[in-house]
Design an enzyme around this catalytic site. Structure first.
Site, PDB file in Angstrom:
ATOM      1  N   ASN A 155     -22.428  -4.988  19.208  1.00  0.00           N
ATOM      2  CA  ASN A 155     -23.588  -5.650  18.586  1.00  0.00           C
ATOM      3  C   ASN A 155     -23.313  -6.145  17.163  1.00  0.00           C
ATOM      4  O   ASN A 155     -23.787  -7.196  16.760  1.00  0.00           O
ATOM      5  CB  ASN A 155     -24.833  -4.755  18.633  1.00  0.00           C
ATOM      6  CG  ASN A 155     -24.629  -3.423  17.965  1.00  0.00           C
ATOM      7  OD1 ASN A 155     -23.520  -2.908  17.897  1.00  0.00           O
ATOM      8  ND2 ASN A 155     -25.686  -2.850  17.457  1.00  0.00           N
TER       9      ASN A 155
ATOM     10  N   GLU B 214     -22.812   7.935  16.525  1.00  0.00           N
ATOM     11  CA  GLU B 214     -23.973   7.115  16.152  1.00  0.00           C
ATOM     12  C   GLU B 214     -24.449   6.439  17.425  1.00  0.00           C
ATOM     13  O   GLU B 214     -23.782   5.545  17.948  1.00  0.00           O
ATOM     14  CB  GLU B 214     -23.573   6.063  15.115  1.00  0.00           C
ATOM     15  CG  GLU B 214     -23.137   6.631  13.785  1.00  0.00           C
ATOM     16  CD  GLU B 214     -24.161   7.531  13.141  1.00  0.00           C
ATOM     17  OE1 GLU B 214     -25.371   7.318  13.353  1.00  0.00           O
ATOM     18  OE2 GLU B 214     -23.753   8.475  12.440  1.00  0.00           O
TER      19      GLU B 214
ATOM     20  N   CYS C 248     -29.234  -1.007  16.548  1.00  0.00           N
ATOM     21  CA  CYS C 248     -29.804   0.315  16.846  1.00  0.00           C
ATOM     22  C   CYS C 248     -30.952   0.659  15.910  1.00  0.00           C
ATOM     23  O   CYS C 248     -31.722   1.566  16.178  1.00  0.00           O
ATOM     24  CB  CYS C 248     -28.713   1.379  16.806  1.00  0.00           C
ATOM     25  SG  CYS C 248     -27.786   1.344  15.273  1.00  0.00           S
TER      26      CYS C 248
ATOM     27  N   GLU D 135     -22.783   8.999   8.735  1.00  0.00           N
ATOM     28  CA  GLU D 135     -21.759   8.132   8.160  1.00  0.00           C
ATOM     29  C   GLU D 135     -22.227   7.740   6.757  1.00  0.00           C
ATOM     30  O   GLU D 135     -23.301   8.123   6.322  1.00  0.00           O
ATOM     31  CB  GLU D 135     -21.576   6.882   9.031  1.00  0.00           C
ATOM     32  CG  GLU D 135     -21.079   7.220  10.432  1.00  0.00           C
ATOM     33  CD  GLU D 135     -20.753   5.991  11.271  1.00  0.00           C
ATOM     34  OE1 GLU D 135     -21.577   5.067  11.320  1.00  0.00           O
ATOM     35  OE2 GLU D 135     -19.667   5.966  11.868  1.00  0.00           O
TER      36      GLU D 135
HETATM   37  O1  TXE Z   1     -22.149   0.548  25.185  1.00  0.00           O
HETATM   38  P1  TXE Z   1     -20.977   1.569  25.312  1.00  0.00           P
HETATM   39  P2  TXE Z   1     -22.670  -0.494  26.282  1.00  0.00           P
HETATM   40  C1  TXE Z   1     -26.764   1.056  23.576  1.00  0.00           C
HETATM   41  C2  TXE Z   1     -27.668  -0.016  24.133  1.00  0.00           C
HETATM   42  C3  TXE Z   1     -26.912  -0.549  25.271  1.00  0.00           C
HETATM   43  C4  TXE Z   1     -26.261   0.706  25.781  1.00  0.00           C
HETATM   44  C5  TXE Z   1     -25.029   0.489  26.584  1.00  0.00           C
HETATM   45  O2  TXE Z   1     -28.853   0.561  24.599  1.00  0.00           O
HETATM   46  O3  TXE Z   1     -27.718  -1.144  26.229  1.00  0.00           O
HETATM   47  O4  TXE Z   1     -25.916   1.422  24.620  1.00  0.00           O
HETATM   48  O5  TXE Z   1     -24.203  -0.444  25.944  1.00  0.00           O
HETATM   49  C6  TXE Z   1     -16.596   2.273  24.593  1.00  0.00           C
HETATM   50  N1  TXE Z   1     -14.938   6.708  26.547  1.00  0.00           N
HETATM   51  N2  TXE Z   1     -25.953   0.627  22.461  1.00  0.00           N
HETATM   52  O6  TXE Z   1     -22.470   0.020  27.651  1.00  0.00           O
HETATM   53  O7  TXE Z   1     -20.430   1.606  26.685  1.00  0.00           O
HETATM   54  C7  TXE Z   1     -16.777   0.801  24.866  1.00  0.00           C
HETATM   55  O8  TXE Z   1     -15.579   0.239  25.361  1.00  0.00           O
HETATM   56  C8  TXE Z   1     -14.711   6.169  25.337  1.00  0.00           C
HETATM   57  C9  TXE Z   1     -26.333   1.136  21.188  1.00  0.00           C
HETATM   58  O9  TXE Z   1     -22.089  -1.782  25.964  1.00  0.00           O
HETATM   59  O10 TXE Z   1     -21.442   2.828  24.716  1.00  0.00           O
HETATM   60  C10 TXE Z   1     -17.186   0.282  23.503  1.00  0.00           C
HETATM   61  O11 TXE Z   1     -16.041   0.121  22.683  1.00  0.00           O
HETATM   62  N3  TXE Z   1     -15.210   4.983  24.976  1.00  0.00           N
HETATM   63  C11 TXE Z   1     -25.354   0.887  20.163  1.00  0.00           C
HETATM   64  C12 TXE Z   1     -18.038   1.428  22.967  1.00  0.00           C
HETATM   65  O12 TXE Z   1     -17.684   2.565  23.734  1.00  0.00           O
HETATM   66  C13 TXE Z   1     -16.013   4.326  25.840  1.00  0.00           C
HETATM   67  C14 TXE Z   1     -24.490  -0.274  20.231  1.00  0.00           C
HETATM   68  C15 TXE Z   1     -19.551   1.210  23.093  1.00  0.00           C
HETATM   69  O13 TXE Z   1     -19.865   0.861  24.411  1.00  0.00           O
HETATM   70  C16 TXE Z   1     -16.294   4.861  27.105  1.00  0.00           C
HETATM   71  C17 TXE Z   1     -24.181  -0.678  21.571  1.00  0.00           C
HETATM   72  C18 TXE Z   1     -15.724   6.107  27.447  1.00  0.00           C
HETATM   73  N4  TXE Z   1     -15.944   6.700  28.621  1.00  0.00           N
HETATM   74  C19 TXE Z   1     -24.922  -0.240  22.612  1.00  0.00           C
HETATM   75  N5  TXE Z   1     -17.113   3.988  27.754  1.00  0.00           N
HETATM   76  C20 TXE Z   1     -25.642   1.351  18.793  1.00  0.00           C
HETATM   77  N6  TXE Z   1     -25.809   2.655  18.587  1.00  0.00           N
HETATM   78  O14 TXE Z   1     -25.691   0.547  17.873  1.00  0.00           O
HETATM   79  C21 TXE Z   1     -17.333   2.962  26.919  1.00  0.00           C
HETATM   80  N7  TXE Z   1     -16.649   3.146  25.764  1.00  0.00           N
END
Ligand code: TXE
Length: 429
Positions: free
Chosen positions: A99, A197, A231, A410
């Site tokens: 994001n 986070e 977020c 953080e």
């Molecule tokens: O995020 P992911 P996604 C929330 C938002 C969104 C939901 C899912 O609601 O709809 O999360 O989003 C890595 N081991 N936020 O699926 O998967 C991945 O490659 C280690 C909130 O896109 O959590 C990426 O680099 N790493 C949020 C990172 O994790 C893993 C921002 C985030 O992706 C992994 C984004 C694993 N098993 C989404 N699986 C915020 N807090 O700002 C994935 N990744």
């Protein structure tokens, strides 16, 4: 091999290299801004005003922080003196989301390398471009080989390998709560340090005595900036009963004026959703809101812009009311341009609703009554509270959430200390 060398490099030298990285981000601002916009779909002006300047500032901030530190000492009556000694934890993993790609990537990397750690960093596979450009910048700035290792790839494969690797001593992660739980499950048995986070479902609390115009202007931003994919967005708007109708009509009118479309156009206010799966997820929540009895007051539909972006993923900024605070639409993170509005009678009812989700990241409170502002701020279960503002950031402040919004904080010295082992040394007098 890079680790002992980098951790032994004097703070002043580490700082100089990081400041060079910051100035090279500045000099490649246009290129980085365009890359972020094209990769993520966010409006170009937003990447120019927020994302890339903040990436630069992350390096500047931590580069200079390490020049101004002092260690604590504790005197134990007349018997002993203790002093605190800091060492970098070693090689650490930084995993970031799509994001705010370069903004959040550097928010982790900068304190880690400032603290003297070496980093294995993975950007989101959905938005890899600016992380690639950062690797060029770091090389050109003279960051020694091996200090920052940027690995691209899918979360379950590359992210998981970082999480599980026995030589990676700490993981700093920003992303979804489910992914955070998965990382915690893997990291806990080997006692890795964890900073998580995660998501939010933040209340935006509007009292009748607020500065209405300032509130309205900022509420548009806190609802729909970056297509609601921050977020910290205030996706649940709670409005005191006596101004509910006034707010509803003024807000809906302003929301309908927001221009959705090509992120490269300067007058675009709502750009593209980051990916097809995420676009579908957001639309499915709008359907769910209807099933749960919500009324769509504005938006609710996908948009097909003319021209270059006609096959992109665009959604109208959407406002929904008439939903109970307990329903899924009001409890689950949608992470898109969708907000709900709900009225409240008094503080007690408000706090019951505001604190009802599993999340506790941030909250915004609008009132001109100072006592009420503090009282509500103390009673809302969130790690970050903004009073009469939103996303006003000071990089020294602790940043993070309660409950399922994460673990740890953080920002400032909290971030530097996460990447350090803290040792107490006691000397008998
Ligand atoms: O995020 P992911 P996604 C929330 C938002 C969104 C939901 C899912 O609601 O709809 O999360 O989003 C890595 N081991 N936020 O699926 O998967 C991945 O490659 C280690 C909130 O896109 O959590 C990426 O680099 N790493 C949020 C990172 O994790 C893993 C921002 C985030 O992706 C992994 C984004 C694993 N098993 C989404 N699986 C915020 N807090 O700002 C994935 N990744």
């Amino acid at each position: 091999m890079a680790f002992p060398g980098w951790s032994a490099t004097p703070a002043e030298k580490r700082s100089q290299i990081m400041l060079k990285i910051a100035s090279m981000i500045e000099s490649r601002m246009t290129e980085l801004t365009e890359a972020e916009c094209l990769d993520n779909g966010k409006p170009l002006w937003l990447a120019r005003a927020v994302d890339i300047p903040r990436a630069r500032d992350n390096f500047k901030f931590f580069a200079t922080a390490i020049l101004h530190e002092a260690n604590e000492a504790h005197q134990t009556d007349h018997t002993a003196i203790n002093y605190t000694y800091y060492t970098p934890v070693g090689v650490v993993g930084c995993i970031s989301p799509w994001n705010l790609p370069l903004y959040l990537f550097t928010w982790k990397i900068a304190p880690a390398i400032a603290a003297g750690c070496c980093v294995v960093a993975k950007p989101s596979e959905v938005t890899p471009m600016t992380a690639y450009l950062l690797s060029e910048i770091c090389k050109d700035a003279g960051l020694p080989a091996g200090v920052l290792n940027i690995v691209h790839g899918l979360g379950p494969k590359v992210g998981n390998a970082i999480t599980e690797h026995p030589d990676i001593k700490a993981i700093s992660f920003t992303g979804g709560t489910k992914t955070g739980a998965e990382i915690a499950r893997k990291a806990a048995p080997v006692f890795k340090k964890l900073s998580l986070e995660l998501g939010g479902k933040n209340p935006n609390i509007i009292f009748a005595d607020c500065d209405f115009d300032a509130m309205l202007k900022t509420t548009i931003q806190s609802s729909f900036s970056n297509q609601g994919q921050i977020c910290l967005c205030g996706s649940r708007i709670f409005v005191e009963e006596s101004i509910y109708e006034k707010f509803k009509s003024a807000f809906v009118e302003r929301v309908k004026e927001l221009k959705v479309g090509d992120p490269l156009l300067e007058d675009t206010r709502v750009g593209a959703i980051v990916s097809k799966p995420h676009f579908e997820k957001i639309l499915s929540y709008i359907e769910l809101a209807k099933e749960e009895g919500g009324t769509i007051l504005a938006g609710g539909n996908a948009v097909v812009p003319e021209g270059r972006c006609s096959n992109g993923y665009f959604i109208e900024p959407t406002v929904i009311d008439g939903l109970p605070y307990t329903c899924r639409t009001n409890q689950e993170e949608i992470f898109g341009p969708v907000v709900t509005i709900t009225s409240f009678k008094n503080e007690e009812e408000l706090l019951e609703m505001a604190n009802s989700t599993m999340y506790g990241l941030s909250a915004t409170i609008w009132t001109t009554n100072l006592q009420k502002a503090h009282r509500v701020a103390h009673n809302v279960h969130s790690g970050i509270i903004w009073i009469n503002c939103w996303l006003l950031r000071d990089l020294r402040t602790p940043f993070g959430g309660m409950k399922s919004s994460g673990v740890g904080r953080e920002g400032g010295f909290e971030a530097l200390n996460f990447f350090r082992e803290i040792k107490n040394i006691c000397i008998k007098l």
